[in-house]
Design an enzyme around this catalytic site. Structure first.
Site, short mmCIF file in Angstrom:
data_model
loop_
_atom_site.label_atom_id
_atom_site.label_comp_id
_atom_site.label_asym_id
_atom_site.label_seq_id
_atom_site.Cartn_x
_atom_site.Cartn_y
_atom_site.Cartn_z
N LYS A 128 0.84 -1.20 0.00
CA LYS A 128 0.00 0.00 0.00
C LYS A 128 0.87 1.25 0.00
O LYS A 128 1.80 1.37 0.79
CB LYS A 128 -0.90 -0.02 1.24
CG LYS A 128 -1.82 -1.24 1.29
CD LYS A 128 -2.50 -1.40 2.63
CE LYS A 128 -1.50 -1.70 3.72
NZ LYS A 128 -2.16 -2.03 5.01
N THR B 2 -7.72 8.80 9.50
CA THR B 2 -7.34 7.60 8.76
C THR B 2 -6.95 6.45 9.68
O THR B 2 -6.27 5.52 9.27
CB THR B 2 -6.17 7.92 7.82
OG1 THR B 2 -5.08 8.47 8.59
CG2 THR B 2 -6.58 8.90 6.74
N GLY C 101 -6.99 3.09 11.32
CA GLY C 101 -7.55 1.79 10.98
C GLY C 101 -7.73 1.53 9.50
O GLY C 101 -8.41 0.57 9.11
N THR C 102 -7.10 2.33 8.64
CA THR C 102 -7.28 2.12 7.21
C THR C 102 -6.73 0.78 6.75
O THR C 102 -7.34 0.09 5.92
CB THR C 102 -6.63 3.25 6.39
OG1 THR C 102 -5.28 3.44 6.86
CG2 THR C 102 -7.38 4.56 6.55
N GLY C 103 -5.58 0.39 7.27
CA GLY C 103 -4.99 -0.88 6.88
C GLY C 103 -5.82 -2.06 7.32
O GLY C 103 -6.02 -3.02 6.56
N CYS C 104 -6.32 -2.00 8.55
CA CYS C 104 -7.19 -3.06 9.06
C CYS C 104 -8.45 -3.16 8.20
O CYS C 104 -8.90 -4.26 7.85
CB CYS C 104 -7.60 -2.77 10.51
SG CYS C 104 -6.23 -2.57 11.66
#
Length: 269
Positions: free
Chosen positions: A177, A209, A211-214
């Site tokens: 990402k 932003t 928790g975007t990866g989760c």
């Protein structure tokens, strides 16, 4: 049509923006039934993490065994692992009991505010034991660099090179990402046996932003559980996350990095 069941194995975020809480929201938003096995408890809010408590490894495994003993699992998402002991035990369990179940691995190492969520000694265990089991791995730029022992990528060429290197370590697909890059776009690159694919999105101007990866990895897992091919699952999940980020400022959660709006489509209705 049967509703698909997706299991998250990750840490808890009591503020609700990341971790298990974000995973369950994303599973539900994408039309799947979410389940959760905790690896660690954290004390955190939108401003940062103040404490981390890894759970006993036997209890982590007991949670997962209890689910597998009773419930069909159509996909597994792995987030925060916390330490090498949990990584090793989880790898053994997955190899023994989860053959044929798609696995989305989000190698969480650090919270949005910079607090470590993975012991440095556990990086090798994640790379050597869990990465080869993944259907899709979704590191961000710092995580990809840490797994490879290299400097963080600062451009697309370096991202593509690191994605290809990580693909050689065993996962079916690697999605790096590019949210940490500078500029008005947020590009992600996917490495598979068939080659590289790029996924583009406009960068949204917001500090919310958390928790975007989760959320992205969970949305990918939900789509794969429904039988959607990996590339299409990523396309759908990235569009979902971009919308959730774009609407994040309509929430009022904390004074730091707030969460994305997981349920904006539902709430609009």
């Amino acid at each position: 049509m049967t509703v698909r069941n997706v299991l998250s194995i990750a840490g808890s975020d009591p503020s609700g923006g990341a971790g298990i809480q974000a995973d369950l929201k994303a599973f539900s938003a994408r039309g799947t039934y979410g389940m959760a096995a905790l690896t660690a408890l954290t004390a955190q809010n939108t401003q940062g993490v103040t404490a981390v408590l890894p759970l006993p490894v036997d209890f982590v495994i007991s949670q997962i065994d209890a689910i597998l003993d009773d419930i069909r699992v159509d996909a597994v998402k792995i987030g925060m692992i916390a330490n090498a002991e949990i990584a090793d035990a989880l790898a053994d369990l997955l190899a023994r009991r989860c053959e044929g179940i798609p696995i989305v691995l989000d190698p969480v190492m650090m919270a949005k505010g910079g607090s470590p969520l993975l012991a440095p000694t556990a990086i090798a265990a994640v790379r050597d034991r869990l990465v080869p089991l993944a259907t899709v791995m979704t590191p961000n730029l710092p995580e990809a660099a840490a797994l490879l022992g290299e400097a963080e990528a600062t451009n697309r060429e370096a991202m593509a090179d690191q994605a290809k290197q990580l693909h050689l370590t065993g996962p079916d697909a690697v999605l790096i990402k590019g949210g940490h890059l500078d500029g008005g776009h947020s590009p992600d690159v996917l490495a598979q046996a068939a080659g590289l694919s790029w996924f583009e999105a406009q960068r949204v101007a917001t500090r919310n932003t958390h928790g975007t990866g989760c959320t992205l990895s969970s949305a990918i897992a939900a789509e794969i559980a429904k039988g959607v091919p990996v590339t299409d699952a990523i396309t759908i999940a990235k569009a979902y996350l971009t919308c959730a980020i774009a609407e994040a400022d309509s929430l009022s959660v904390g004074s730091g990095h707030g969460p994305v709006h997981h349920f904006i489509d539902l709430w609009r209705q």
